[in-house]
Design a protein around this motif. Structure first.
Motif, PDB file in Angstrom:
ATOM      1  N   GLN A  49      31.491  53.208  25.940  1.00  0.00           N
ATOM      2  CA  GLN A  49      29.851  52.561  26.267  1.00  0.00           C
ATOM      3  C   GLN A  49      29.402  51.376  25.340  1.00  0.00           C
ATOM      4  O   GLN A  49      28.932  51.485  24.136  1.00  0.00           O
ATOM      5  CB  GLN A  49      28.903  53.504  26.062  1.00  0.00           C
ATOM      6  N   GLN A  50      28.801  50.074  25.826  1.00  0.00           N
ATOM      7  CA  GLN A  50      28.150  48.751  25.074  1.00  0.00           C
ATOM      8  C   GLN A  50      29.182  48.677  24.065  1.00  0.00           C
ATOM      9  O   GLN A  50      28.601  47.564  23.222  1.00  0.00           O
ATOM     10  CB  GLN A  50      26.708  48.914  24.916  1.00  0.00           C
ATOM     11  N   PRO A  57      30.367  52.100  39.390  1.00  0.00           N
ATOM     12  CA  PRO A  57      29.184  51.930  38.030  1.00  0.00           C
ATOM     13  C   PRO A  57      28.493  50.367  37.941  1.00  0.00           C
ATOM     14  O   PRO A  57      28.939  49.752  38.577  1.00  0.00           O
ATOM     15  CB  PRO A  57      30.285  51.723  37.054  1.00  0.00           C
ATOM     16  N   LEU A  58      27.543  50.340  38.663  1.00  0.00           N
ATOM     17  CA  LEU A  58      26.853  48.834  39.516  1.00  0.00           C
ATOM     18  C   LEU A  58      26.663  48.475  38.217  1.00  0.00           C
ATOM     19  O   LEU A  58      26.582  46.674  38.280  1.00  0.00           O
ATOM     20  CB  LEU A  58      25.975  49.492  40.490  1.00  0.00           C
ATOM     21  N   SER A  59      26.607  48.320  37.006  1.00  0.00           N
ATOM     22  CA  SER A  59      26.004  47.799  35.988  1.00  0.00           C
ATOM     23  C   SER A  59      27.046  47.804  34.418  1.00  0.00           C
ATOM     24  O   SER A  59      26.390  46.485  33.673  1.00  0.00           O
ATOM     25  CB  SER A  59      24.931  48.504  34.546  1.00  0.00           C
ATOM     26  N   ASP A  60      28.069  48.127  35.144  1.00  0.00           N
ATOM     27  CA  ASP A  60      29.654  47.555  34.309  1.00  0.00           C
ATOM     28  C   ASP A  60      29.834  46.324  34.459  1.00  0.00           C
ATOM     29  O   ASP A  60      29.301  45.160  35.466  1.00  0.00           O
ATOM     30  CB  ASP A  60      30.457  47.982  34.905  1.00  0.00           C
ATOM     31  N   LEU A  61      29.672  45.446  33.308  1.00  0.00           N
ATOM     32  CA  LEU A  61      29.126  43.765  33.563  1.00  0.00           C
ATOM     33  C   LEU A  61      30.493  43.528  33.468  1.00  0.00           C
ATOM     34  O   LEU A  61      30.439  42.259  34.222  1.00  0.00           O
ATOM     35  CB  LEU A  61      29.324  43.905  31.386  1.00  0.00           C
ATOM     36  N   TRP A  89      26.612  54.686  34.463  1.00  0.00           N
ATOM     37  CA  TRP A  89      27.759  53.963  34.046  1.00  0.00           C
ATOM     38  C   TRP A  89      28.575  54.915  34.285  1.00  0.00           C
ATOM     39  O   TRP A  89      29.767  54.671  34.379  1.00  0.00           O
ATOM     40  CB  TRP A  89      27.602  53.016  33.334  1.00  0.00           C
ATOM     41  N   TYR A 121      32.043  56.053  35.821  1.00  0.00           N
ATOM     42  CA  TYR A 121      33.516  55.437  35.492  1.00  0.00           C
ATOM     43  C   TYR A 121      33.563  57.413  35.503  1.00  0.00           C
ATOM     44  O   TYR A 121      35.144  56.881  36.086  1.00  0.00           O
ATOM     45  CB  TYR A 121      32.989  55.093  34.142  1.00  0.00           C
ATOM     46  N   ARG A 161      30.215  42.771  37.444  1.00  0.00           N
ATOM     47  CA  ARG A 161      28.575  41.857  38.280  1.00  0.00           C
ATOM     48  C   ARG A 161      28.814  40.286  37.865  1.00  0.00           C
ATOM     49  O   ARG A 161      28.767  40.049  38.612  1.00  0.00           O
ATOM     50  CB  ARG A 161      27.415  42.340  36.209  1.00  0.00           C
TER      51      ARG A 161
END
Length: 232
Positions: A109-110, A218-222, A201, A205, A225
């Motif tokens: 995560q992040q 996982p739409l917010s995955d960097l 996310w 995942y 995107r």
């Protein structure tokens, strides 16, 4: 190879090896590309685990999917259709060790891939079970949920929030309250939502990798995107 965790995985140009915790002990699987197939070599503690391990390796490589059906469905999309035409037969990586995959989702995560890999390797070095006979750089089993449920996670570089998430996940799996591989997608999502630190996310995942849920994204995955931005 970029994501391989030291101790439990080894990836080279010649193939991919990893340890597996089985019903009757342990196994090390070595997967190598063949001519129109994947060659699987195994070291098993107990031969009765053979069918289970083969099934899990097929799930890892998404071998039971139907690429023709995927191409037919997604090929109608103006953007995805071009990608599918360029990479026919593309599959989604699955998971041979659901609990490990879920823990690694939390660790990732992040943070960067390299940082997540380092955190996982530290976890394995401290709490993993050594294999009696290492194979191809594979030396340990990933820590069990029972072990991590009450493990000392200080000094590994994990934030307090991630420690809470790993412990809550481990306790739920160890107690039998959460079956990562067997729960239906809605049930899995509901249970994970109730655990600390499992946002959209992470849940998507896990559903994508562990359950093979074709609707999980996982739409917010960097990385996702950025790829979509490059494609317009």
């Amino acid at each position: 190879a970029v994501r391989a965790v030291a101790g439990v995985e080894s990836a080279t140009a010649g193939g991919y090896a990893r340890s597996l915790r089985t019903s009757h002990g342990a196994a090390v699987a070595l997967l190598c590309p063949g001519d129109g197939h994947v060659l699987l070599r195994l070291r098993l503690d107990d031969i009765s685990d053979l069918e289970e391990v083969v099934r899990r390796c097929r799930r890892l490589l998404d071998l039971d999917s139907d690429p023709a059906a995927v191409a037919s469905g997604l090929g109608r999309d103006p953007l995805l259709g071009r990608l599918i035409a360029g990479l026919p037969g593309m599959r989604v990586p699955g998971s041979a060790e659901p609990f490990e995959t879920a823990v690694r989702a939390v660790l990732g995560q992040q943070v960067s891939v390299a940082a997540a890999r380092t955190l996982a390797a530290r976890l394995v070095a401290r709490h993993g079970d050594p294999l009696p006979s290492p194979v191809s750089g594979v030396t340990h089993l990933f820590p069990s949920p029972e072990r991590l449920a009450g493990a000392d996670l200080d000094g590994l570089g994990l934030t307090g929030r991630r420690v809470s998430s790993v412990r809550a996940l481990s306790r739920a799996v160890a107690a039998g309250d959460l079956d990562l591989a067997g729960a239906d997608p809605d049930q899995l999502d509901a249970i994970l939502t109730g655990l600390p630190g499992f946002g959209p996310w992470t849940r998507a995942y896990i559903a994508m990798r562990v359950r093979g849920d074709p609707d999980a994204i996982p739409l917010s995955d960097l990385g996702l995107r950025r790829a979509m931005e490059r494609l317009g």
